[in-house]
Motif scaffolding. Structure first.
Motif, mmCIF file in Angstrom:
data_model
loop_
_atom_site.group_PDB
_atom_site.id
_atom_site.type_symbol
_atom_site.label_atom_id
_atom_site.label_comp_id
_atom_site.label_asym_id
_atom_site.label_seq_id
_atom_site.Cartn_x
_atom_site.Cartn_y
_atom_site.Cartn_z
ATOM 1 N N GLY A 185 0.769 -1.230 0.000
ATOM 2 C CA GLY A 185 0.000 0.000 0.000
ATOM 3 C C GLY A 185 0.803 1.284 0.000
ATOM 4 O O GLY A 185 0.218 2.370 0.034
ATOM 5 N N ALA A 186 2.130 1.185 -0.054
ATOM 6 C CA ALA A 186 2.970 2.390 -0.003
ATOM 7 C C ALA A 186 3.128 2.999 -1.390
ATOM 8 O O ALA A 186 2.982 2.322 -2.421
ATOM 9 C CB ALA A 186 4.335 2.057 0.584
ATOM 10 N N THR A 187 3.453 4.293 -1.399
ATOM 11 C CA THR A 187 3.735 5.016 -2.639
ATOM 12 C C THR A 187 5.066 5.733 -2.471
ATOM 13 O O THR A 187 5.199 6.595 -1.597
ATOM 14 C CB THR A 187 2.629 6.042 -2.947
ATOM 15 O OG1 THR A 187 1.381 5.362 -3.107
ATOM 16 C CG2 THR A 187 2.956 6.795 -4.231
ATOM 17 N N LEU A 188 6.032 5.375 -3.292
ATOM 18 C CA LEU A 188 7.370 5.961 -3.188
ATOM 19 C C LEU A 188 7.803 6.488 -4.544
ATOM 20 O O LEU A 188 7.652 5.804 -5.563
ATOM 21 C CB LEU A 188 8.378 4.921 -2.706
ATOM 22 C CG LEU A 188 9.838 5.402 -2.616
ATOM 23 C CD1 LEU A 188 10.000 6.446 -1.515
ATOM 24 C CD2 LEU A 188 10.791 4.226 -2.392
ATOM 25 N N LYS A 189 8.342 7.703 -4.525
ATOM 26 C CA LYS A 189 8.979 8.254 -5.714
ATOM 27 C C LYS A 189 10.457 8.440 -5.394
ATOM 28 O O LYS A 189 10.808 9.106 -4.415
ATOM 29 C CB LYS A 189 8.354 9.593 -6.103
ATOM 30 C CG LYS A 189 9.007 10.237 -7.338
ATOM 31 C CD LYS A 189 8.356 11.566 -7.676
ATOM 32 C CE LYS A 189 6.927 11.374 -8.153
ATOM 33 N NZ LYS A 189 6.287 12.664 -8.521
#
Length: 400
Positions: A185-189
């Motif tokens: 469920g994580a969002t990483l840029k």
């Protein structure tokens, strides 16, 4: 800790290939490359290997040596941690998680960096943490005569959201491993920017795993350096995981800028989007892009596309572009790849000049328009402005 790949059985009556390789059979498929944490398990590259075929081995020579850094005890690359202090946890020792949870060295340089980088700098986005402002880790080289190794672990805990920027400058001979874990469920840029001095040599291996319903946006931006080789490898392991891999490069005379991209669709219903763009100007300017996409047997419902486009601005510049796609299941939403390398579009120039725009200005607008597609996807306004200005300077230097 060693993983090896079994050699294929010899077919009776077969003979070595006639390409001059003799009995040497290079590994052709990215997924079959052997991995090891021990540099002794890798031979020094000869240039016949598929992953080294286009690289200037003589200019990378210092990174093939397994020895202590320099005896003076000063770091080859120093970092500024102030803006990222909230994410730093205790360094991970060799074989201590999360270091090694994802990363497996697949060439000599990354194995040496693993061995010599005694502790990994661990950046961890906490569970459920959401950060609008990017965290910037500035890495500055102390001189091309210094040889440094580093291992970074960037971990996005479940349901977190953050942007991390690695900004490289100065000069160094620098081997770097970057291990990326994007949990459920994580969002990483992650944006890695290479603005090295002209004599720098930088070889980086980025390896990432994206878990269930998680998203990774990975951006490689390279302007400076003598040889810069940033190779991202991403495994879409969890159901519903997504990866968007973007790249931007501008190679000048004498520069070698390279990226070998590997996207492995492992889990079901995963989405991948790969787009790299490059511009080249000046004699012996060189770029290399190799893109491998593997859609595994369990990756049903996959939607994947990769593309590389290069704009050659002057004679003497060369861009190599090699897309590869391997599909092991027939139950997918879609998959494709594309590659194009060429000069200015005469119709675009004619259109602009017909409206009173001078030829030099028309060429500038075409190049900026071509590269801005990647710049705009970064999503960090201040950095986007800096990169647009950097493109302008590259064009001015080329016109001088």
């Amino acid at each position: 800790m060693t993983t090896t790949t079994q050699a294929p059985a010899t077919v009776p009556g077969s003979v070595p290939h006639s390409d001059g390789a003799g009995s040497f059979v290079p590994v052709q498929t990215r997924s079959e490359r052997p991995t090891s944490f021990d540099p002794a398990d890798f031979e020094r590259p000869t240039g016949r290997e598929v992953n080294w075929r286009h690289a200037p081995l003589d200019r990378l020579a210092t990174l093939f040596v397994d020895e202590e850094t320099d005896g003076q005890g000063e770091p080859a690359v120093s970092d500024d941690r102030e803006t990222i202090a909230d994410l730093i946890v205790a360094a991970a020792a060799d074989d201590a998680g999360p270091r090694g949870e994802v990363f497996r060295p697949e060439d000599l340089i990354s194995a040496i960096a693993w061995k010599r980088g005694a502790n990994a700098l661990h950046l961890r986005v906490p569970d459920g943490g959401e950060f609008d402002e990017p965290f910037v880790l500035s890495l500055r080289g102390a001189g091309a005569e210094r040889h440094g190794n580093a291992h970074l672990v960037i971990e996005a805990a479940p349901n977190s959201r953050a942007t991390v920027v690695l900004d490289h400058s100065g000069s160094a001979a620098y081997a770097q491993n970057v291990e990326v874990i994007v949990r459920d469920g994580a969002t990483l840029k992650l944006v890695t920017v290479q603005r090295w001095d002209d004599d720098a040599v930088h070889a980086a291996s980025h390896q990432a795993r994206v878990d269930k319903d998680a998203t990774l946006t990975h951006v490689v931006v390279t302007f400076g350096g003598s040889v810069v080789r940033v190779n991202p490898s991403v495994e879409l392991a969890g159901p519903g995981s997504e990866a968007r891999l973007y790249g931007l490069s501008f190679a000048d005379s004498g520069q070698h800028l390279e990226s070998q991209v590997y996207l492995h669709h492992k889990g079901p219903h995963t989405v991948g989007d790969v787009l790299y763009k490059g511009a080249l100007q000046g004699a012996s300017a060189r770029s290399v892009w190799i893109g491998d996409v593997l859609i595994g047997p369990d990756a049903v419902g996959t939607d994947s596309y990769e593309a590389n486009r290069n704009l050659v601005l002057t004679d003497g510049a060369r861009a190599d572009s090699i897309p590869n796609l391997e599909i092991e299941t027939g139950d997918i939403q879609g998959a494709g790849h594309a590659s194009a390398t060429g000069r200015f579009d005469d119709e675009q120039l004619f259109y602009l000049q017909a409206r009173g725009i001078a030829e030099d200005e028309a060429r500038r607008l075409v190049v900026i328009g071509f590269l801005s597609e990647i710049v705009q996807r970064i999503g960090i306004p201040a950095l986007q402005d800096e990169l647009t200005a950097a493109i302008e300077r590259e064009l001015e230097d080329g016109a001088a």
